[in-house]
Write a protein that holds these residues in place. Structure first.
Motif, PDB file in Angstrom:
ATOM      1  N   ARG A   7     -18.737  74.639  31.118  1.00  0.00           N
ATOM      2  CA  ARG A   7     -20.181  74.426  31.320  1.00  0.00           C
ATOM      3  C   ARG A   7     -20.317  73.086  32.022  1.00  0.00           C
ATOM      4  O   ARG A   7     -19.849  72.066  31.533  1.00  0.00           O
ATOM      5  CB  ARG A   7     -20.938  74.427  29.997  1.00  0.00           C
ATOM      6  CG  ARG A   7     -22.443  74.253  30.183  1.00  0.00           C
ATOM      7  CD  ARG A   7     -23.213  74.481  28.911  1.00  0.00           C
ATOM      8  NE  ARG A   7     -22.812  73.634  27.815  1.00  0.00           N
ATOM      9  CZ  ARG A   7     -23.503  72.560  27.417  1.00  0.00           C
ATOM     10  NH1 ARG A   7     -24.611  72.222  28.029  1.00  0.00           N
ATOM     11  NH2 ARG A   7     -23.074  71.842  26.400  1.00  0.00           N
ATOM     12  N   ILE A  10     -25.355  70.683  37.027  1.00  0.00           N
ATOM     13  CA  ILE A  10     -25.592  71.008  38.432  1.00  0.00           C
ATOM     14  C   ILE A  10     -26.096  69.749  39.121  1.00  0.00           C
ATOM     15  O   ILE A  10     -27.085  69.159  38.693  1.00  0.00           O
ATOM     16  CB  ILE A  10     -26.618  72.145  38.585  1.00  0.00           C
ATOM     17  CG1 ILE A  10     -26.077  73.419  37.943  1.00  0.00           C
ATOM     18  CG2 ILE A  10     -26.959  72.371  40.050  1.00  0.00           C
ATOM     19  CD1 ILE A  10     -27.050  74.571  37.940  1.00  0.00           C
ATOM     20  N   SER A  58     -24.069  80.643  28.062  1.00  0.00           N
ATOM     21  CA  SER A  58     -25.219  80.860  28.943  1.00  0.00           C
ATOM     22  C   SER A  58     -26.542  80.852  28.186  1.00  0.00           C
ATOM     23  O   SER A  58     -27.603  80.743  28.789  1.00  0.00           O
ATOM     24  CB  SER A  58     -25.068  82.184  29.699  1.00  0.00           C
ATOM     25  OG  SER A  58     -23.959  82.122  30.555  1.00  0.00           O
ATOM     26  N   VAL A  63     -28.635  75.611  30.439  1.00  0.00           N
ATOM     27  CA  VAL A  63     -28.180  76.637  31.383  1.00  0.00           C
ATOM     28  C   VAL A  63     -29.352  77.523  31.767  1.00  0.00           C
ATOM     29  O   VAL A  63     -29.571  77.808  32.955  1.00  0.00           O
ATOM     30  CB  VAL A  63     -27.031  77.479  30.778  1.00  0.00           C
ATOM     31  CG1 VAL A  63     -26.630  78.605  31.720  1.00  0.00           C
ATOM     32  CG2 VAL A  63     -25.835  76.603  30.448  1.00  0.00           C
ATOM     33  N   GLY A  66     -31.586  75.937  34.232  1.00  0.00           N
ATOM     34  CA  GLY A  66     -31.045  75.690  35.560  1.00  0.00           C
ATOM     35  C   GLY A  66     -30.464  74.296  35.765  1.00  0.00           C
ATOM     36  O   GLY A  66     -30.189  73.905  36.891  1.00  0.00           O
ATOM     37  N   HIS A  68     -27.607  73.281  34.017  1.00  0.00           N
ATOM     38  CA  HIS A  68     -26.170  73.462  33.842  1.00  0.00           C
ATOM     39  C   HIS A  68     -25.797  74.849  34.330  1.00  0.00           C
ATOM     40  O   HIS A  68     -26.648  75.717  34.471  1.00  0.00           O
ATOM     41  CB  HIS A  68     -25.760  73.340  32.375  1.00  0.00           C
ATOM     42  CG  HIS A  68     -25.948  71.979  31.804  1.00  0.00           C
ATOM     43  ND1 HIS A  68     -25.731  71.713  30.477  1.00  0.00           N
ATOM     44  CD2 HIS A  68     -26.316  70.798  32.354  1.00  0.00           C
ATOM     45  CE1 HIS A  68     -25.961  70.439  30.238  1.00  0.00           C
ATOM     46  NE2 HIS A  68     -26.340  69.872  31.362  1.00  0.00           N
ATOM     47  N   ARG A  69     -24.494  75.055  34.588  1.00  0.00           N
ATOM     48  CA  ARG A  69     -23.997  76.381  34.945  1.00  0.00           C
ATOM     49  C   ARG A  69     -22.721  76.650  34.163  1.00  0.00           C
ATOM     50  O   ARG A  69     -22.048  75.718  33.726  1.00  0.00           O
ATOM     51  CB  ARG A  69     -23.785  76.535  36.445  1.00  0.00           C
ATOM     52  CG  ARG A  69     -22.536  75.909  36.977  1.00  0.00           C
ATOM     53  CD  ARG A  69     -22.320  76.171  38.455  1.00  0.00           C
ATOM     54  NE  ARG A  69     -22.953  75.113  39.221  1.00  0.00           N
ATOM     55  CZ  ARG A  69     -23.740  75.314  40.256  1.00  0.00           C
ATOM     56  NH1 ARG A  69     -23.995  76.520  40.667  1.00  0.00           N
ATOM     57  NH2 ARG A  69     -24.274  74.315  40.894  1.00  0.00           N
ATOM     58  N   LYS A  71     -18.964  78.533  34.269  1.00  0.00           N
ATOM     59  CA  LYS A  71     -17.950  79.060  35.187  1.00  0.00           C
ATOM     60  C   LYS A  71     -16.800  79.619  34.362  1.00  0.00           C
ATOM     61  O   LYS A  71     -16.403  79.032  33.358  1.00  0.00           O
ATOM     62  CB  LYS A  71     -17.413  77.952  36.089  1.00  0.00           C
ATOM     63  CG  LYS A  71     -18.486  77.279  36.912  1.00  0.00           C
ATOM     64  CD  LYS A  71     -17.916  76.080  37.622  1.00  0.00           C
ATOM     65  CE  LYS A  71     -19.034  75.325  38.336  1.00  0.00           C
ATOM     66  NZ  LYS A  71     -18.525  74.123  38.989  1.00  0.00           N
TER      67      LYS A  71
END
Length: 89
Positions: A7, A10, A58, A63, A66, A68-69, A71
């Motif tokens: 995590r 962004i 998620s 997250v 918007g 954090h993202r 992967k």
């Protein structure tokens, strides 16, 4: 195959930076030279477990908002005496 679930924050980009990258035909972000700051890292032993953990991460408010993202990265099998590496080729 093992997986790494990350995590990250962004990074925001200014409109001028976006326009310059678009005009120059280059990527705005290069994760190999300047990765996003990590907030949380977990490992999973198989794909199903990795996707379940990614789904759980998620649900974090940052997250969903918007900021954090999440992967999911496959990790190559390591040879004895060498650390594993991710297959980002």
């Amino acid at each position: 195959m093992r997986f790494l679930i990350v995590r990250t924050e962004i990074r925001s980009a200014a409109d001028a930076d976006i326009a310059a990258a678009w005009a120059g035909g280059v990527h705005l972000r290069d994760e190999t030279s300047a990765p996003e700051p990590r907030r949380q890292v977990v490992h999973a032993e198989n794909r199903d477990a990795a996707l379940l953990l990614a789904r759980a991460l998620s649900a974090v408010g940052a997250v969903r908002a918007g900021r954090h993202r999440v992967k999911v990265l496959p990790i190559a099998e390591s040879t004895p005496g060498r650390p594993p590496r991710w297959d980002g080729g």
